[in-house]
Design a protein around this motif. Structure first.
Motif, mmCIF file in Angstrom:
data_model
loop_
_atom_site.group_PDB
_atom_site.id
_atom_site.type_symbol
_atom_site.label_atom_id
_atom_site.label_comp_id
_atom_site.label_asym_id
_atom_site.label_seq_id
_atom_site.Cartn_x
_atom_site.Cartn_y
_atom_site.Cartn_z
ATOM 1 N N GLU A 198 0.828 -1.218 0.000
ATOM 2 C CA GLU A 198 0.000 0.000 0.000
ATOM 3 C C GLU A 198 0.863 1.269 0.000
ATOM 4 O OE1 GLU A 198 -2.499 -0.340 3.357
ATOM 5 O OE2 GLU A 198 -3.846 -1.845 2.445
ATOM 6 N N LYS A 199 1.922 1.223 0.746
ATOM 7 C CA LYS A 199 2.805 2.393 0.816
ATOM 8 C C LYS A 199 3.481 2.656 -0.522
ATOM 9 C CE LYS A 199 6.327 4.376 3.820
ATOM 10 N NZ LYS A 199 7.220 4.119 4.989
ATOM 11 N N LEU A 200 3.937 1.572 -1.174
ATOM 12 C CA LEU A 200 4.560 1.727 -2.503
ATOM 13 C C LEU A 200 3.574 2.239 -3.519
ATOM 14 C CD1 LEU A 200 6.806 -1.491 -2.658
ATOM 15 C CD2 LEU A 200 7.565 0.879 -2.490
ATOM 16 N N GLU A 201 2.344 1.756 -3.437
ATOM 17 C CA GLU A 201 1.314 2.208 -4.387
ATOM 18 C C GLU A 201 0.968 3.689 -4.164
ATOM 19 O OE1 GLU A 201 -1.332 2.014 -7.498
ATOM 20 O OE2 GLU A 201 0.171 0.538 -6.834
ATOM 21 N N ALA A 202 0.915 4.099 -2.913
ATOM 22 C CA ALA A 202 0.644 5.526 -2.634
ATOM 23 C C ALA A 202 1.769 6.415 -3.156
ATOM 24 C CB ALA A 202 0.459 5.721 -1.128
ATOM 25 N N GLU A 203 3.006 5.941 -3.010
ATOM 26 C CA GLU A 203 4.128 6.725 -3.519
ATOM 27 C C GLU A 203 4.087 6.826 -5.032
ATOM 28 O OE1 GLU A 203 7.699 5.046 -2.037
ATOM 29 O OE2 GLU A 203 7.396 5.762 0.031
ATOM 30 N N ARG A 204 3.755 5.686 -5.705
ATOM 31 C CA ARG A 204 3.663 5.723 -7.174
ATOM 32 C C ARG A 204 2.551 6.654 -7.631
ATOM 33 N NH1 ARG A 204 4.878 0.105 -6.726
ATOM 34 N NH2 ARG A 204 2.650 -0.395 -6.711
ATOM 35 N N ARG A 205 1.413 6.605 -6.917
ATOM 36 C CA ARG A 205 0.284 7.472 -7.286
ATOM 37 C C ARG A 205 0.646 8.954 -7.086
ATOM 38 N NH1 ARG A 205 -2.944 5.616 -3.955
ATOM 39 N NH2 ARG A 205 -3.643 3.800 -5.163
ATOM 40 N N ALA A 206 1.302 9.275 -5.984
ATOM 41 C CA ALA A 206 1.701 10.667 -5.723
ATOM 42 C C ALA A 206 2.708 11.154 -6.759
ATOM 43 C CB ALA A 206 2.294 10.782 -4.317
ATOM 44 N N LEU A 207 3.635 10.283 -7.137
ATOM 45 C CA LEU A 207 4.613 10.645 -8.153
ATOM 46 C C LEU A 207 3.940 10.902 -9.501
ATOM 47 C CD1 LEU A 207 7.610 10.982 -8.859
ATOM 48 C CD2 LEU A 207 7.694 8.530 -9.365
ATOM 49 N N PHE A 208 2.958 10.083 -9.827
ATOM 50 C CA PHE A 208 2.238 10.264 -11.090
ATOM 51 C C PHE A 208 1.448 11.576 -11.093
ATOM 52 C CE2 PHE A 208 -1.680 9.662 -13.562
ATOM 53 C CZ PHE A 208 -1.132 9.438 -14.826
ATOM 54 N N GLU A 209 0.783 11.866 -9.973
ATOM 55 C CA GLU A 209 0.009 13.111 -9.896
ATOM 56 C C GLU A 209 0.926 14.343 -9.994
ATOM 57 O OE1 GLU A 209 -3.160 13.600 -9.836
ATOM 58 O OE2 GLU A 209 -3.711 11.474 -9.830
ATOM 59 N N THR A 210 2.063 14.259 -9.323
ATOM 60 C CA THR A 210 3.004 15.383 -9.384
ATOM 61 C C THR A 210 3.512 15.607 -10.800
ATOM 62 O OG1 THR A 210 3.692 14.905 -7.125
ATOM 63 C CG2 THR A 210 5.147 16.306 -8.432
ATOM 64 N N LYS A 211 3.838 14.523 -11.468
ATOM 65 C CA LYS A 211 4.329 14.632 -12.851
ATOM 66 C C LYS A 211 3.255 15.179 -13.765
ATOM 67 C CE LYS A 211 6.724 11.924 -16.356
ATOM 68 N NZ LYS A 211 7.245 10.567 -16.723
ATOM 69 N N LYS A 212 2.020 14.778 -13.545
ATOM 70 C CA LYS A 212 0.917 15.257 -14.370
ATOM 71 C C LYS A 212 0.690 16.757 -14.172
ATOM 72 C CE LYS A 212 -3.923 14.264 -15.423
ATOM 73 N NZ LYS A 212 -5.104 13.421 -15.063
ATOM 74 N N VAL A 213 0.762 17.192 -12.904
ATOM 75 C CA VAL A 213 0.591 18.624 -12.610
ATOM 76 C C VAL A 213 1.701 19.453 -13.250
ATOM 77 C CG1 VAL A 213 0.622 20.345 -10.749
ATOM 78 C CG2 VAL A 213 -0.719 18.254 -10.495
ATOM 79 N N GLU A 214 2.917 18.946 -13.179
ATOM 80 C CA GLU A 214 4.037 19.662 -13.787
ATOM 81 C C GLU A 214 3.890 19.766 -15.297
ATOM 82 O OE1 GLU A 214 7.543 17.704 -12.540
ATOM 83 O OE2 GLU A 214 7.503 18.525 -10.485
ATOM 84 N N GLU A 215 3.426 18.674 -15.917
ATOM 85 C CA GLU A 215 3.220 18.704 -17.379
ATOM 86 C C GLU A 215 2.148 19.714 -17.757
ATOM 87 O OE1 GLU A 215 2.319 14.752 -18.478
ATOM 88 O OE2 GLU A 215 4.401 14.035 -18.391
ATOM 89 N N LEU A 216 1.064 19.765 -16.979
ATOM 90 C CA LEU A 216 0.009 20.744 -17.257
ATOM 91 C C LEU A 216 0.519 22.177 -17.088
ATOM 92 C CD1 LEU A 216 -3.060 19.046 -15.515
ATOM 93 C CD2 LEU A 216 -2.683 19.307 -17.983
ATOM 94 N N LYS A 217 1.330 22.377 -16.075
ATOM 95 C CA LYS A 217 1.874 23.712 -15.830
ATOM 96 C C LYS A 217 2.805 24.151 -16.956
ATOM 97 C CE LYS A 217 4.285 26.416 -12.316
ATOM 98 N NZ LYS A 217 4.972 26.382 -10.998
#
Length: 619
Positions: A403-422
């Protein structure tokens, strides 16, 4: 001691009023004597009184042989003081002395006296004329000053080197300065002083003599007398020659005085001492500055050494800290490796807490993940929990890790997506805005609405465009975009602008509409009436007069909004200094001539003036 004894020995002084400090002005004979001695080195009052006593004791010489040897025709070269018997007094003789001497000479040497004694008198060649001339010169202050200036017994020489060495500086030069002090226009000539004189007195002495004002003049030596001139021109010429000769002698006299002062200044031991003192003072000041520089340099070097020592100490402390941190990290890594090995051995000993082969392989991978995720302390606690709870604790930890690894992967994906949009939004915003014809026209209108001098003009213009323009994305105008576009419009050729094309199309459409209105307004009746035959007047055909009203000329057509904007932009594009300005402006506006443009410009100017006058009246 008794009270009676103490009272008898005491004295009481009564003060009727308190003391007051008052300013008193020095005056009186005693103060004058003190001031004279201090400033001039002698008692002026005493010298005056002694001179008066001397005048009472004066005995005038009477050298008859010398008087008989005089030539009355050469009276100008005679010694007038010797003639009156004052050869020793000379310039120190007073007016009273001169009068007394002259009276004695008259009483004794008058021709009538000598004739009565039986002496032969020659009226045209008698020495009494010399006595009369001597009194005439010495009895008149101006003429006496003129004669005293060229007194043959006056010493105009300068002290020689031998004389200075023999008599000493003060004695030798004191004598010469005393001789020349008689020529001073100012009274109280400062004396040379002595070796103990103050610097202020010495400087005052030389300042006086370097600016010496002499009354000595040489009119007595005039070769010709002005009164002997036959006419006015000759007298002027004589006066001119005499003035030139006097000026030359005066210049030589001032040069002599200056040479005396320069010679004294060069040999004055006090001046040499003062110069040496000044030199020593300058050297001392220079040495003090050098010492200050050396001290400052030493202080700077000390501060540099201290700073270097502090820097070295800080570097050593930092190095020790880094070494300690590195050792701590190594120890932590070592402990972590030890705990991981213990964890792996425990899991291997318990067959990875699995029941099947597939589960065993999955648990082996989970063990590595747990080793990577957990720290030393967490790993120690987990080993203790695993020893006590076994498989359940292992499965729970595996689940939490996933669960912890999955949360980290999800947070990393969201951060990357936000940066791409910006990044995408920033690139879209940074892209230059394509100006449409409507936006360009709005820019022209805004520039006219907010002229130069408006506070934050281009920010105001950008806000105006953002409020009245239509946008398809998030792009908005900023002051920099508006300013660049305005400069581009001002520097570009307006005749090739897209605004001109749009204005041409609008003007053509307006022309077509007006043409259709004119065609529709003409009917058949008007055509038949206008084409009717001529009437007969007295049997003769008379042509019919054209009473129809003329069509409105091109000049009377109303200006459209587009034409007005084109005119304003063209006026800004072609300034007053442009050659053939109105021809170029007319080329930018379709269906308008140069005359139309100039007339419209004058109308606008008159309109602006009328508005200003109305505003002033309202105030």
């Amino acid at each position: 001691m008794s009270d009676g004894d103490s009272n008898s020995n005491c004295r009481v002084i009564a003060v009727p009023w308190p003391f007051k400090k008052r300013k008193v002005e020095c005056a009186g004979a005693a103060f004058l004597r003190y001031y004279s001695i201090k400033c001039h080195g002698e008692n002026a009052l005493f010298s005056t009184s002694s001179s008066k006593e001397k005048t009472e004791e004066v005995i005038f010489d009477d050298d008859v042989e010398y008087l008989r040897s005089l030539d009355p025709k050469d009276w100008k070269n005679q010694d007038h003081y010797a003639v009156l018997g004052m050869k020793n007094l000379r310039n120190s003789a007073t007016d009273e002395d001169i009068k007394r001497a002259y009276r004695q000479k008259v009483l004794k040497h008058h021709p009538d006296k000598r004739k009565g004694l039986g002496e032969e008198i020659r009226s045209d060649d008698d020495y009494f004329t010399c006595i009369t001339k001597a009194y005439e010169i010495l009895g008149t202050p101006v003429k006496r000053r003129s004669y005293d200036s060229v007194d043959p017994l006056v010493d105009d020489s300068l002290p020689s080197t031998t004389e200075i060495k023999k008599e000493g500086f003060y004695k030798a030069f004191g004598k010469y300065f005393e001789i020349n002090s008689r020529w001073s226009e100012k009274r109280h000539v400062p004396l040379l002083g002595n070796e103990n004189s103050l610097r202020e007195q010495v400087e005052k002495f030389y300042a006086f003599w370097y600016e010496f004002d002499s009354w000595r003049e040489f009119s007595y030596l005039d070769e010709e007398e002005k009164e002997r001139g036959a006419d006015r021109e000759e007298r002027r010429w004589i006066e001119k020659q005499n003035k030139a000769a006097r000026a030359k002698l005066k210049k030589e006299e001032m040069a002599r005085i200056r040479s005396l002062v320069d010679l004294a200044y060069a040999n004055d031991p006090r001046i040499l001492r003062f110069k040496q003192e000044d030199k020593d003072k300058k050297l001392a000041a220079k040495r003090a500055r050098q010492d200050a520089v050396q001290a400052k340099k030493a202080e700077e070097e000390r501060l540099i050494r201290e700073a270097q020592a502090a820097k070295q100490k800080a570097e050593e402390a930092e190095k020790a800290r880094i070494e300690a941190a590195r050792a701590e990290r190594e120890q932590m890594k070592k402990n972590l490796r030890k705990e991981r090995k213990a964890f792996r051995d425990l899991c291997k000993a318990n067959n990875y807490y699995s029941e099947t082969e597939d589960e065993s392989v999955a648990h082996m991978a989970a063990v590595e993940k747990i080793c990577e995720m957990l720290k030393v302390v967490e790993l120690q606690d987990f080993i203790k929990n695993l020893e006590s709870n076994g498989r359940n604790a292992f499965l729970k930890t595996v689940k939490d890790t996933e669960e912890k690894l999955e949360a980290e992967r999800r947070a990393l994906f969201e951060t990357k997506k936000v940066e791409e949009l910006k990044v995408k939004k920033d690139s879209a915003v940074r892209a230059p805005i394509e100006w449409s014809v409507e936006q360009t026209q709005l820019l022209i209108k805004a520039v006219n609405l907010f002229p130069a001098g408006t506070n934050q003009r281009w920010e105001v213009v950008a806000n105006f465009l953002n409020q009245h323009s239509t946008f398809t994305d998030d792009k908005r105008f900023v002051a920099k975009d508006v300013l660049n576009k305005a400069k581009d419009l001002q520097s570009s050729d307006f005749s090739k602008s897209s605004l001109k094309k749009a204005a041409n199309e609008e003007a053509f459409d307006t022309f077509e509409k007006e043409k259709k209105k004119v065609v529709n307004s003409v009917d058949d009746n008007s055509i038949s009436k206008s084409d009717g035959g001529a009437k007969l007047v007295n049997g003769t055909a008379k042509p019919k007069e054209d009473v129809s009203k003329p069509e409105p000329s091109k000049e009377e057509r109303q200006w459209t909004k587009t034409e007005q904007e084109l005119l304003e932009q063209a006026i800004k594009t072609f300034p007053v200094s442009t050659p053939e300005r109105w021809d170029k402006i007319a080329q930018c506006i379709p269906n308008r001539t140069k005359k139309d443009c100039m007339k419209r410009y004058k109308e606008l100017v008159e309109l602006v003036k009328a508005k200003k006058q109305a505003a002033n009246l309202a105030k």
